[in-house]
Design a protein around this motif. Structure first.
Motif, PDB file in Angstrom:
ATOM      1  N   UNK A  10       0.828  -1.208   0.000  1.00 59.57           N
ATOM      2  CA  UNK A  10       0.000   0.000   0.000  1.00 59.57           C
ATOM      3  C   UNK A  10       0.859   1.252   0.000  1.00 59.57           C
ATOM      4  N   UNK A  11       1.947   1.211   0.770  1.00 57.84           N
ATOM      5  CA  UNK A  11       2.860   2.354   0.793  1.00 57.84           C
ATOM      6  C   UNK A  11       3.510   2.533  -0.566  1.00 57.84           C
ATOM      7  N   UNK A  12       3.916   1.431  -1.191  1.00 54.64           N
ATOM      8  CA  UNK A  12       4.508   1.512  -2.529  1.00 54.64           C
ATOM      9  C   UNK A  12       3.555   2.176  -3.508  1.00 54.64           C
ATOM     10  N   UNK A  13       2.299   1.808  -3.420  1.00 53.02           N
ATOM     11  CA  UNK A  13       1.303   2.390  -4.321  1.00 53.02           C
ATOM     12  C   UNK A  13       1.164   3.889  -4.079  1.00 53.02           C
ATOM     13  N   UNK A  14       1.203   4.293  -2.826  1.00 52.99           N
ATOM     14  CA  UNK A  14       1.036   5.701  -2.491  1.00 52.99           C
ATOM     15  C   UNK A  14       2.208   6.551  -2.961  1.00 52.99           C
ATOM     16  N   UNK A  15       3.414   6.026  -2.834  1.00 53.74           N
ATOM     17  CA  UNK A  15       4.579   6.840  -3.203  1.00 53.74           C
ATOM     18  C   UNK A  15       4.962   6.663  -4.671  1.00 53.74           C
ATOM     19  N   UNK A  16       4.402   5.663  -5.336  1.00 56.93           N
ATOM     20  CA  UNK A  16       4.684   5.476  -6.754  1.00 56.93           C
ATOM     21  C   UNK A  16       6.004   4.812  -7.041  1.00 56.93           C
ATOM     22  N   UNK A  17       6.434   3.937  -6.135  1.00 53.25           N
ATOM     23  CA  UNK A  17       7.697   3.217  -6.356  1.00 53.25           C
ATOM     24  C   UNK A  17       7.567   1.816  -5.765  1.00 53.25           C
ATOM     25  N   UNK A  18       8.002   0.799  -6.538  1.00 50.48           N
ATOM     26  CA  UNK A  18       7.963  -0.579  -6.065  1.00 50.48           C
ATOM     27  C   UNK A  18       9.384  -1.029  -5.706  1.00 50.48           C
ATOM     28  N   UNK A  19       9.538  -1.493  -4.489  1.00 48.67           N
ATOM     29  CA  UNK A  19      10.854  -1.867  -3.972  1.00 48.67           C
ATOM     30  C   UNK A  19      11.266  -3.267  -4.410  1.00 48.67           C
ATOM     31  N   UNK A  20      12.542  -3.394  -4.685  1.00 48.15           N
ATOM     32  CA  UNK A  20      13.107  -4.722  -4.894  1.00 48.15           C
ATOM     33  C   UNK A  20      13.350  -5.392  -3.549  1.00 48.15           C
ATOM     34  N   UNK A  21      13.737  -4.585  -2.549  1.00 47.74           N
ATOM     35  CA  UNK A  21      13.979  -5.083  -1.195  1.00 47.74           C
ATOM     36  C   UNK A  21      13.085  -4.317  -0.234  1.00 47.74           C
ATOM     37  N   UNK A  22      11.957  -4.907   0.122  1.00 49.61           N
ATOM     38  CA  UNK A  22      10.986  -4.209   0.970  1.00 49.61           C
ATOM     39  C   UNK A  22      11.477  -4.015   2.402  1.00 49.61           C
ATOM     40  N   UNK A  23      12.492  -4.760   2.808  1.00 46.76           N
ATOM     41  CA  UNK A  23      12.993  -4.587   4.173  1.00 46.76           C
ATOM     42  C   UNK A  23      13.550  -3.175   4.378  1.00 46.76           C
ATOM     43  N   UNK A  24      14.020  -2.559   3.298  1.00 51.75           N
ATOM     44  CA  UNK A  24      14.520  -1.177   3.397  1.00 51.75           C
ATOM     45  C   UNK A  24      13.370  -0.235   3.700  1.00 51.75           C
ATOM     46  N   UNK A  25      12.243  -0.449   3.051  1.00 53.82           N
ATOM     47  CA  UNK A  25      11.061   0.375   3.315  1.00 53.82           C
ATOM     48  C   UNK A  25      10.543   0.137   4.723  1.00 53.82           C
ATOM     49  N   UNK A  26      10.539  -1.109   5.155  1.00 54.70           N
ATOM     50  CA  UNK A  26      10.079  -1.421   6.514  1.00 54.70           C
ATOM     51  C   UNK A  26      10.948  -0.697   7.541  1.00 54.70           C
ATOM     52  N   UNK A  27      12.249  -0.655   7.312  1.00 50.74           N
ATOM     53  CA  UNK A  27      13.161   0.053   8.214  1.00 50.74           C
ATOM     54  C   UNK A  27      12.837   1.538   8.244  1.00 50.74           C
ATOM     55  N   UNK A  28      12.525   2.097   7.085  1.00 49.13           N
ATOM     56  CA  UNK A  28      12.225   3.531   6.995  1.00 49.13           C
ATOM     57  C   UNK A  28      10.959   3.898   7.749  1.00 49.13           C
TER      58      UNK A  28
END
Length: 236
Positions: A10-28
């Protein structure tokens, strides 16, 4: 897909970017209160926020350089400060709707910490850092462009000193620099109040009050600019 994965999608959809490594987004998105065990600062968004602050500054500086080819260093610096300040970053986090996805400890969650301006601002910078780490500068540039461009084009506050704007306005019309004169001074010595008038040849004077001569001069210049239609009332 598990709940965490669904949230991150859902966060990826909101910011318009799909992560290859979602753990980086989770950390953020992880506040220190949500981290248990050793070295919680290293496993929360604090380091990400540090990096994101500098990536954001670099991208916005680049955007400003291109958007204002006639802008001098001082003006560009003021615009940069306005765009990367805490309030602006918190507003971006709200635009991204990041609040519900911030990982918080029970106490912080119950206190509504996901609505705090400082936390929202930090998370917005953390997300910028996450995109940078996962996809590089161009990916970060695209996200910043998407969310900060409207603020760049429509500043929320005046970005230049009223006296400077008025002087430039007068110069463009072949007029001499504005002159300022003290009209009255009132109040006790420890808390004086000044009334200052600003004058330009062929135009009516404008007056304003201030706790110092400098503040009164700025207020008079702002009032003059509003009267002449250079600034809107809510910009003064």
């Amino acid at each position: 897909m598990n709940a965490v994965g669904s949230d991150l999608a859902s966060v990826e959809e909101r910011i318009g970017y799909r992560f290859r490594d979602r753990s980086i987004l989770e950390l953020a998105l992880s506040h220190i209160s949500a981290v248990k065990g050793e070295a919680p600062r290293l496993r929360s968004y604090q380091r990400m926020e540090f990096l994101g602050d500098h990536v954001l500054g670099s991208v916005v500086s680049h955007m400003l350089y291109l958007a204002f080819p006639e802008g001098e260093e001082g003006e560009l610096s003021r615009r940069l400060a306005e765009l990367v300040r805490e309030e602006a970053c918190a507003e971006v986090a709200q635009d991204m709707d990041l609040g519900p996805f911030i990982r918080l400890g029970p106490g912080e969650s119950q206190s509504g910490a996901h609505k705090r301006r400082a936390i929202l601002a930090d998370v917005a910078e953390g997300v910028v850092a996450a995109v940078f780490l996962d996809g590089g500068y161009e990916a970060a540039h695209q996200v910043v462009e998407r969310f900060w461009r409207p603020r760049l084009e429509t500043p929320r506050r005046p970005l230049r000193d009223a006296k400077t704007v008025l002087q430039e306005w007068a110069q463009a019309r072949g007029l001499p620099p504005p002159s300022y004169r003290e009209v009255t001074r009132s109040g006790p010595d420890h808390a004086p109040r000044f009334t200052v008038a600003v004058d330009l040849p062929g135009l009516a004077s404008e007056q304003a009050d201030g706790a110092s001569k400098q503040n009164a001069q700025k207020a008079a210049a702002a009032a003059f600019l509003v009267r002449e239609g250079v600034w809107k009332k809510d910009e003064s």
